[in-house]
Design a protein around this motif. Structure first.
Motif, PDB file in Angstrom:
ATOM      1  N   ARG A   1     -12.548  28.134  -1.032  1.00  0.00           N
ATOM      2  CA  ARG A   1     -12.519  26.942  -1.873  1.00  0.00           C
ATOM      3  C   ARG A   1     -13.393  25.821  -1.295  1.00  0.00           C
ATOM      4  N   PHE A   2     -13.394  25.654   0.035  1.00  0.00           N
ATOM      5  CA  PHE A   2     -14.179  24.550   0.585  1.00  0.00           C
ATOM      6  C   PHE A   2     -15.684  24.798   0.474  1.00  0.00           C
ATOM      7  N   PRO A   3     -16.203  25.954   0.892  1.00  0.00           N
ATOM      8  CA  PRO A   3     -17.645  26.174   0.726  1.00  0.00           C
ATOM      9  C   PRO A   3     -18.105  26.070  -0.732  1.00  0.00           C
ATOM     10  N   LYS A   4     -17.237  26.436  -1.655  1.00  0.00           N
ATOM     11  CA  LYS A   4     -17.578  26.337  -3.077  1.00  0.00           C
ATOM     12  C   LYS A   4     -17.316  24.938  -3.640  1.00  0.00           C
ATOM     13  N   ASN A   5     -16.733  24.079  -2.824  1.00  0.00           N
ATOM     14  CA  ASN A   5     -16.318  22.726  -3.241  1.00  0.00           C
ATOM     15  C   ASN A   5     -15.395  22.773  -4.453  1.00  0.00           C
ATOM     16  N   GLU A   6     -14.464  23.705  -4.424  1.00  0.00           N
ATOM     17  CA  GLU A   6     -13.450  23.806  -5.481  1.00  0.00           C
ATOM     18  C   GLU A   6     -12.163  23.156  -4.964  1.00  0.00           C
ATOM     19  N   GLY A   7     -12.188  21.859  -4.918  1.00  0.00           N
ATOM     20  CA  GLY A   7     -11.078  21.121  -4.348  1.00  0.00           C
ATOM     21  C   GLY A   7     -10.328  20.290  -5.361  1.00  0.00           C
ATOM     22  N   MET A   8      -9.480  19.407  -4.840  1.00  0.00           N
ATOM     23  CA  MET A   8      -8.710  18.496  -5.676  1.00  0.00           C
ATOM     24  C   MET A   8      -8.635  17.140  -4.982  1.00  0.00           C
ATOM     25  N   ARG A   9      -8.582  16.099  -5.772  1.00  0.00           N
ATOM     26  CA  ARG A   9      -8.290  14.770  -5.212  1.00  0.00           C
ATOM     27  C   ARG A   9      -6.819  14.493  -5.467  1.00  0.00           C
ATOM     28  N   ILE A  10      -6.032  14.620  -4.408  1.00  0.00           N
ATOM     29  CA  ILE A  10      -4.585  14.412  -4.526  1.00  0.00           C
ATOM     30  C   ILE A  10      -4.056  13.451  -3.464  1.00  0.00           C
ATOM     31  N   ASP A  11      -4.948  12.932  -2.619  1.00  0.00           N
ATOM     32  CA  ASP A  11      -4.566  11.978  -1.584  1.00  0.00           C
ATOM     33  C   ASP A  11      -5.107  10.603  -1.972  1.00  0.00           C
ATOM     34  N   PHE A  12      -4.220   9.593  -2.000  1.00  0.00           N
ATOM     35  CA  PHE A  12      -4.612   8.311  -2.573  1.00  0.00           C
ATOM     36  C   PHE A  12      -4.130   7.143  -1.733  1.00  0.00           C
ATOM     37  N   ILE A  13      -4.805   6.031  -1.920  1.00  0.00           N
ATOM     38  CA  ILE A  13      -4.343   4.735  -1.453  1.00  0.00           C
ATOM     39  C   ILE A  13      -4.177   3.872  -2.693  1.00  0.00           C
ATOM     40  N   LEU A  14      -2.923   3.633  -3.052  1.00  0.00           N
ATOM     41  CA  LEU A  14      -2.605   2.800  -4.207  1.00  0.00           C
ATOM     42  C   LEU A  14      -2.177   1.435  -3.694  1.00  0.00           C
ATOM     43  N   GLY A  15      -2.778   0.398  -4.228  1.00  0.00           N
ATOM     44  CA  GLY A  15      -2.504  -0.935  -3.732  1.00  0.00           C
ATOM     45  C   GLY A  15      -2.112  -1.910  -4.813  1.00  0.00           C
ATOM     46  N   SER A  16      -1.298  -2.880  -4.432  1.00  0.00           N
ATOM     47  CA  SER A  16      -0.959  -3.986  -5.322  1.00  0.00           C
ATOM     48  C   SER A  16      -2.199  -4.854  -5.533  1.00  0.00           C
TER      49      SER A  16
ATOM     50  N   ALA B   1       0.842  -1.193   0.000  1.00  0.00           N
ATOM     51  CA  ALA B   1       0.000   0.000   0.000  1.00  0.00           C
ATOM     52  C   ALA B   1       0.876   1.241   0.000  1.00  0.00           C
ATOM     53  N   LEU B   2       0.818   2.012  -1.080  1.00  0.00           N
ATOM     54  CA  LEU B   2       1.460   3.323  -1.136  1.00  0.00           C
ATOM     55  C   LEU B   2       0.368   4.357  -0.906  1.00  0.00           C
ATOM     56  N   VAL B   3       0.448   5.060   0.212  1.00  0.00           N
ATOM     57  CA  VAL B   3      -0.648   5.945   0.597  1.00  0.00           C
ATOM     58  C   VAL B   3      -0.091   7.317   0.943  1.00  0.00           C
ATOM     59  N   GLY B   4      -0.930   8.326   0.762  1.00  0.00           N
ATOM     60  CA  GLY B   4      -0.508   9.651   1.175  1.00  0.00           C
ATOM     61  C   GLY B   4      -0.922  10.748   0.231  1.00  0.00           C
ATOM     62  N   ASP B   5      -0.216  11.862   0.357  1.00  0.00           N
ATOM     63  CA  ASP B   5      -0.449  13.059  -0.445  1.00  0.00           C
ATOM     64  C   ASP B   5       0.483  12.991  -1.647  1.00  0.00           C
ATOM     65  N   PHE B   6      -0.090  12.706  -2.821  1.00  0.00           N
ATOM     66  CA  PHE B   6       0.709  12.550  -4.026  1.00  0.00           C
ATOM     67  C   PHE B   6       0.886  13.870  -4.781  1.00  0.00           C
ATOM     68  N   ASN B   7       0.185  14.915  -4.383  1.00  0.00           N
ATOM     69  CA  ASN B   7       0.303  16.214  -5.036  1.00  0.00           C
ATOM     70  C   ASN B   7       0.119  16.114  -6.557  1.00  0.00           C
ATOM     71  N   ILE B   8      -0.767  15.223  -6.971  1.00  0.00           N
ATOM     72  CA  ILE B   8      -1.128  15.068  -8.383  1.00  0.00           C
ATOM     73  C   ILE B   8      -2.629  14.806  -8.457  1.00  0.00           C
ATOM     74  N   ALA B   9      -3.312  15.520  -9.345  1.00  0.00           N
ATOM     75  CA  ALA B   9      -4.688  15.204  -9.707  1.00  0.00           C
ATOM     76  C   ALA B   9      -4.614  14.455 -11.034  1.00  0.00           C
ATOM     77  N   PRO B  10      -4.691  13.126 -11.022  1.00  0.00           N
ATOM     78  CA  PRO B  10      -4.353  12.348 -12.215  1.00  0.00           C
ATOM     79  C   PRO B  10      -5.316  12.484 -13.383  1.00  0.00           C
ATOM     80  N   THR B  11      -6.548  12.963 -13.142  1.00  0.00           N
ATOM     81  CA  THR B  11      -7.488  13.188 -14.241  1.00  0.00           C
ATOM     82  C   THR B  11      -8.157  14.546 -14.046  1.00  0.00           C
ATOM     83  N   ASP B  12      -8.779  15.044 -15.088  1.00  0.00           N
ATOM     84  CA  ASP B  12      -9.490  16.315 -14.974  1.00  0.00           C
ATOM     85  C   ASP B  12     -10.603  16.240 -13.934  1.00  0.00           C
TER      86      ASP B  12
END
Length: 279
Positions: free
Chosen positions: A218-233, A154-165
């Motif tokens: 940004r939070f009240p407007k829900n203008e966020g990003m998904r950059i925290d992930f759990i990547l698993g084998s 399990a590679l988990v954490g803040d990847f600082n990447i939004a992999p898709t639009d």
């Protein structure tokens, strides 16, 4: 096992909130990023009083990672093979390593709490450091899974990447102009997946962000990003029975700008009674 990851944005500032979440949500393993303290400053006692073992890795009031676990942590490491370092105005292969990775084995799962470099700007040396860091992580992942295809990794954490639009709802972050959404960063994320990992949360939680800037509402407007992930084998992915993004942790007094991401794992393996009979 309930496995969670959370960029806590200063564990000393939010220790009560973090421990309360871990206890309330019955978390077994909590990976933390941006603890922002040296090891001797980490609030171990609060976690230990709640029944957790903790391993932390931090040098300064920047970066830093930790893992808290109900079970003892084994084979603790604070870097992966080939992990590059970084220092301002420092060139060459001997740059000092930052506190951005800590790995341990718990309950048969190899867990890495990762705080991937931000990148800062597309032409900044930190951006190229980020890409090199991800390349080394991919190499380690590929080698580990080639040596042990059944490894529950399990590679988990803040990847600082939004992999898709679909992972980017912040209007200030624009492809071609911003880090986190550039082609090379997204290619690096895809390379990690190609090395034998998958986002084990997305199939169960297809929408929702994990980070919202403190500024510009940004939070009240829900203008966020998904950059925290759990990547698993594959072995880890096969054990996932549930997942959640805890959006409400962005609310309340002095929240982190990130929220926890959680998966439930059934690591017991198939029941003998369920196996086909062989005559």
């Amino acid at each position: 096992m309930r496995l969670a990851t959370w960029n806590v944005n200063s564990v000393r500032a939010r220790v009560d909130r973090v421990v309360d979440f871990a206890v309330r949500e019955s978390v077994d393993v909590l990976a933390m990023q941006e603890i922002k303290c040296k090891v001797d400053q980490f609030p171990f006692e609060a976690f230990e009083d709640a029944g957790f073992h903790v391993e932390a890795h931090g040098f300064s009031p920047w970066n830093g990672v930790a893992i808290a676990s109900r079970e003892p942590l084994e084979n603790v490491r604070t870097s992966f093979p080939g992990m590059p370092g970084f220092a301002k105005d420092h060139e060459g292969p001997d740059a000092p390593l930052e506190a951005r990775a800590i790995g341990a084995t718990v309950g048969g799962v190899e867990v890495w709490s990762l705080y991937v470099p931000n990148g800062r700007a597309l032409e900044d040396p930190h951006y190229f450091y980020k890409l090199n860091w991800l390349e080394a992580l991919t190499g380690y992942t590929r080698d580990a899974l080639e040596q042990n295809p059944d490894l529950a990794l399990a590679l988990v954490g803040d990847f600082n990447i939004a992999p898709t639009d679909a992972d980017n709802g912040d209007p200030a972050v624009v492809a071609g102009f911003s880090t986190h959404v550039s082609g090379p960063e997204r290619e690096a994320f895809a390379a990690l997946e190609a090395a034998g990992l998958e986002d084990v949360v997305r199939p169960l939680v297809p929408t929702g962000y994990t980070y919202w800037d403190y500024k510009r509402l940004r939070f009240p407007k829900n203008e966020g990003m998904r950059i925290d992930f759990i990547l698993g084998s594959h072995a880890l992915s096969a054990a996932v029975t549930g997942a959640a993004i805890h959006r409400n942790e962005r609310k309340g007094e002095a929240p982190s700008d990130h929220v926890p991401v959680v998966v439930d794992l059934d690591l017991s393996g198939p029941d003998d009674d369920d196996r086909p009979m062989i005559f």
